[in-house]
Design a protein around this motif. Structure first.
Motif, short mmCIF file in Angstrom:
data_model
loop_
_atom_site.label_atom_id
_atom_site.label_comp_id
_atom_site.label_asym_id
_atom_site.label_seq_id
_atom_site.Cartn_x
_atom_site.Cartn_y
_atom_site.Cartn_z
N GLU A 52 38.14 50.67 38.16
CA GLU A 52 36.84 50.23 38.67
C GLU A 52 36.22 49.10 37.85
O GLU A 52 35.22 48.51 38.26
CB GLU A 52 35.86 51.41 38.74
CG GLU A 52 35.68 52.17 37.44
CD GLU A 52 36.57 53.40 37.35
OE1 GLU A 52 36.13 54.39 36.73
OE2 GLU A 52 37.70 53.37 37.89
N ASP A 53 36.81 48.79 36.71
CA ASP A 53 36.34 47.66 35.89
C ASP A 53 36.85 46.31 36.40
O ASP A 53 36.44 45.27 35.90
CB ASP A 53 36.78 47.83 34.44
CG ASP A 53 36.22 49.08 33.78
OD1 ASP A 53 35.10 49.48 34.15
OD2 ASP A 53 36.91 49.66 32.92
N LEU A 54 37.72 46.33 37.37
CA LEU A 54 38.36 45.10 37.84
C LEU A 54 37.36 44.17 38.52
O LEU A 54 36.71 44.55 39.49
CB LEU A 54 39.48 45.46 38.82
CG LEU A 54 40.42 44.34 39.26
CD1 LEU A 54 41.29 43.88 38.09
CD2 LEU A 54 41.31 44.82 40.41
N PRO A 55 37.21 42.93 38.01
CA PRO A 55 36.33 41.97 38.70
C PRO A 55 36.92 41.54 40.04
O PRO A 55 38.10 41.79 40.32
CB PRO A 55 36.27 40.79 37.72
CG PRO A 55 36.76 41.31 36.41
CD PRO A 55 37.76 42.38 36.77
N LYS A 56 36.13 40.87 40.81
CA LYS A 56 36.62 40.32 42.07
C LYS A 56 37.51 39.11 41.79
O LYS A 56 37.35 38.41 40.79
CB LYS A 56 35.46 39.92 42.98
CG LYS A 56 34.63 41.09 43.50
CD LYS A 56 33.59 40.61 44.47
CE LYS A 56 32.76 41.78 45.01
NZ LYS A 56 33.59 42.77 45.74
N ALA A 57 38.48 38.90 42.66
CA ALA A 57 39.32 37.72 42.55
C ALA A 57 38.48 36.45 42.59
O ALA A 57 37.47 36.38 43.30
CB ALA A 57 40.34 37.70 43.68
N TYR A 58 38.88 35.47 41.79
CA TYR A 58 38.22 34.17 41.71
C TYR A 58 36.80 34.24 41.13
O TYR A 58 36.00 33.33 41.33
CB TYR A 58 38.19 33.47 43.07
CG TYR A 58 39.53 33.36 43.74
CD1 TYR A 58 40.60 32.77 43.07
CD2 TYR A 58 39.74 33.84 45.02
CE1 TYR A 58 41.85 32.67 43.68
CE2 TYR A 58 40.98 33.74 45.64
CZ TYR A 58 42.03 33.16 44.96
OH TYR A 58 43.26 33.06 45.57
N PRO A 296 44.59 40.09 37.82
CA PRO A 296 44.40 41.53 37.69
C PRO A 296 44.80 41.99 36.29
O PRO A 296 45.31 41.20 35.50
CB PRO A 296 45.36 42.09 38.74
CG PRO A 296 46.48 41.11 38.76
CD PRO A 296 45.87 39.75 38.46
N PHE A 297 44.59 43.25 35.98
CA PHE A 297 44.98 43.78 34.68
C PHE A 297 46.50 43.86 34.56
O PHE A 297 47.20 44.10 35.55
CB PHE A 297 44.39 45.18 34.46
CG PHE A 297 42.89 45.23 34.57
CD1 PHE A 297 42.11 44.28 33.95
CD2 PHE A 297 42.28 46.23 35.30
CE1 PHE A 297 40.72 44.32 34.05
CE2 PHE A 297 40.90 46.30 35.40
CZ PHE A 297 40.11 45.34 34.78
#
Length: 448
Positions: A52-58, A296-297
């Motif tokens: 859930e820590d993943l930012p949005k692409a771009y 992504p991670f």
């Protein structure tokens, strides 16, 4: 010419200040706080990244920011937790990548760009090793495995385009025969690092094959014969065309026969190993580029039979790659979430579980991962060895800086870790290909 340095001249015990240790009251870095760069790295800094820590692409622009390699500055040494020491055991190697330890203690090192496998025999106390070329004339060799594990009769080598094996008897420092080709015609363009590992019972040989592109740019939108027919006849998430048989972990019999796909969607599993405590196969994976600084991670994960890990359509679970939007709705919700997430673009290349007796007891069963370092990030990250924390054989999801200091204060890079292995005496062996060196890490309270 390989240059060696003796232990008296270059072995140093890093009795670092308490700032280098993970303090009891120092919080674990989470969320965006974990998205730092090399300037925040030091032994003991711990991170815990969740899906859930993943930012949005771009969310940020895609950067091109190469390593800026320099010669190792005079006196420069890796930084380690208090009580650990680093000893330089070899330097001047062309391209040291994977390192694996033979049952008798010899270090087998893939010198990939020189197309060689080298052997290093350490003297007592880690003194200047004897060094020979075990085999040459290979094709970008990378993965190395011994078979059978306890009393090897063969050394297996993964070239970029094949798996070969050499006859071997304990103590051999030069191959006694020509390589026998077991698996050929492995596609080798783009990602070329092929790792191999045997299952604990010795019946299965695993092979990792990275993708042929960043995100399947050259692959047709649909396979010949139609997508529905492909889905019914192939493993979940299998790719086609120029990417057929890629971004996969495969399995073979020890003689190279009966090849099959174990898991798909692993963009570039550059390092594999089997966890001793559970017998589970693990991969460390380089994820895709050009989605931003923190997307992504990267990850380390136990590899599940029949699992799909997302590439090229999804990443870190059910996050659809915008470059493939709407192409595979049938795969929505079917991509496995990896076990340990690491900062984007860190470039993990190898993994080894610690089973030795030299390090303190709390290291037992944890894993070390070599992070080669970023190029697709505005502020560099990686260029270090980290420790993955496990409890009762299961990953906690946290990872901790263990070996740092490969970046100069001005931001230039002199070391890019690649290989990690546990020596017979319990030392940790680390290769790095920035300056072509091999390091031996020991703890002061154990045998050296």
């Amino acid at each position: 010419m390989i240059r060696f340095a003796g232990p008296t001249a270059i072995s140093a015990l890093f009795l670092a200040t308490a700032a280098f240790a993970q303090q009891a009251d120092q919080p674990v870095l989470k969320g965006q706080a974990a998205f730092g760069d090399w300037r925040a790295d030091r032994p003991g800094v711990r991170r815990f990244i969740k899906p859930e820590d993943l930012p949005k692409a771009y969310a940020t622009k895609s950067a091109s920011n190469g390593a800026g390699l320099v010669d190792r500055p005079k006196g420069a040494m890796p930084q380690l937790p208090p009580g650990f020491s680093a000893q330089l055991i070899a330097s001047g190697i062309d391209n040291p990548r994977v390192v694996r330890v033979a049952p008798n203690g010899d270090l087998f090192v893939a010198d990939s760009e020189a197309n060689q496998i080298r052997v290093y025999r350490l003297a007592e106390g880690g003194a200047t090793p004897v060094d020979t070329i075990f085999a040459d004339g290979l094709t970008q060799p990378y993965g190395i495995a011994f078979y059978p594990a306890d009393n090897p009769q063969w050394v297996y080598v993964a070239n970029s385009d094949s798996i070969v094996r050499f006859p071997y008897h304990a103590g051999d420092m030069k191959a006694s025969g020509a390589p026998e080709v077991l698996v050929d015609a492995i596609p080798s363009n783009h990602h070329w690092t092929r790792d191999i590992a045997f299952s604990p019972d010795g019946k299965t040989l695993y092979l990792s094959v990275g993708s042929g592109s960043n995100v399947a740019e050259g692959m047709a939108k649909k396979p010949e014969g139609g997508l529905d027919a492909w889905i019914k006849s192939k493993p979940l998430g299998a790719t086609w065309g120029s990417e057929y048989g890629r971004a996969d972990v495969m399995a073979f019999d020890p003689d190279g026969k009966n090849g099959r796909i174990v898991a798909t969607g692993l963009r570039n599993c550059s390092g594999m190993t089997v966890q001793p405590a559970t017998g589970t196969l693990w991969c460390v994976v380089n994820e895709r580029d050009a989605l931003g600084d923190n997307v992504p991670f990267e990850y380390a994960t136990a590899v599940k039979e029949g699992a799909f890990y997302g590439w090229p359509w999804y990443y870190i679970g059910d996050n659809e790659d915008p470059r493939h939007k709407g192409e595979r709705p049938d795969l929505a919700g079917k991509a496995d979430i990896p076990d340990v997430l690491m900062q984007a673009h860190s470039a993990p290349l190898n993994i080894a579980f610690y089973t030795g007796k030299n390090f303190p007891a709390q290291y037992q069963g944890d894993a070390f991962v070599a992070l080669h370092g970023s190029w697709n990030r505005a502020n560099r990250t990686g260029y270090k060895v980290v420790r993955l924390l496990f409890k009762d054989g299961k990953p906690t999801g946290e990872y901790e800086d263990f070996m740092t200091g490969f970046v100069t204060p001005s931001g230039d890079v002199w070391g890019r870790p690649v290989g990690v292995a546990v020596a017979k005496d319990g030392a940790l062996i680390v290769t790095e290909d920035g300056n072509g060196t091999i390091w031996r890490i020991t703890h002061g309270n154990g045998p050296s």
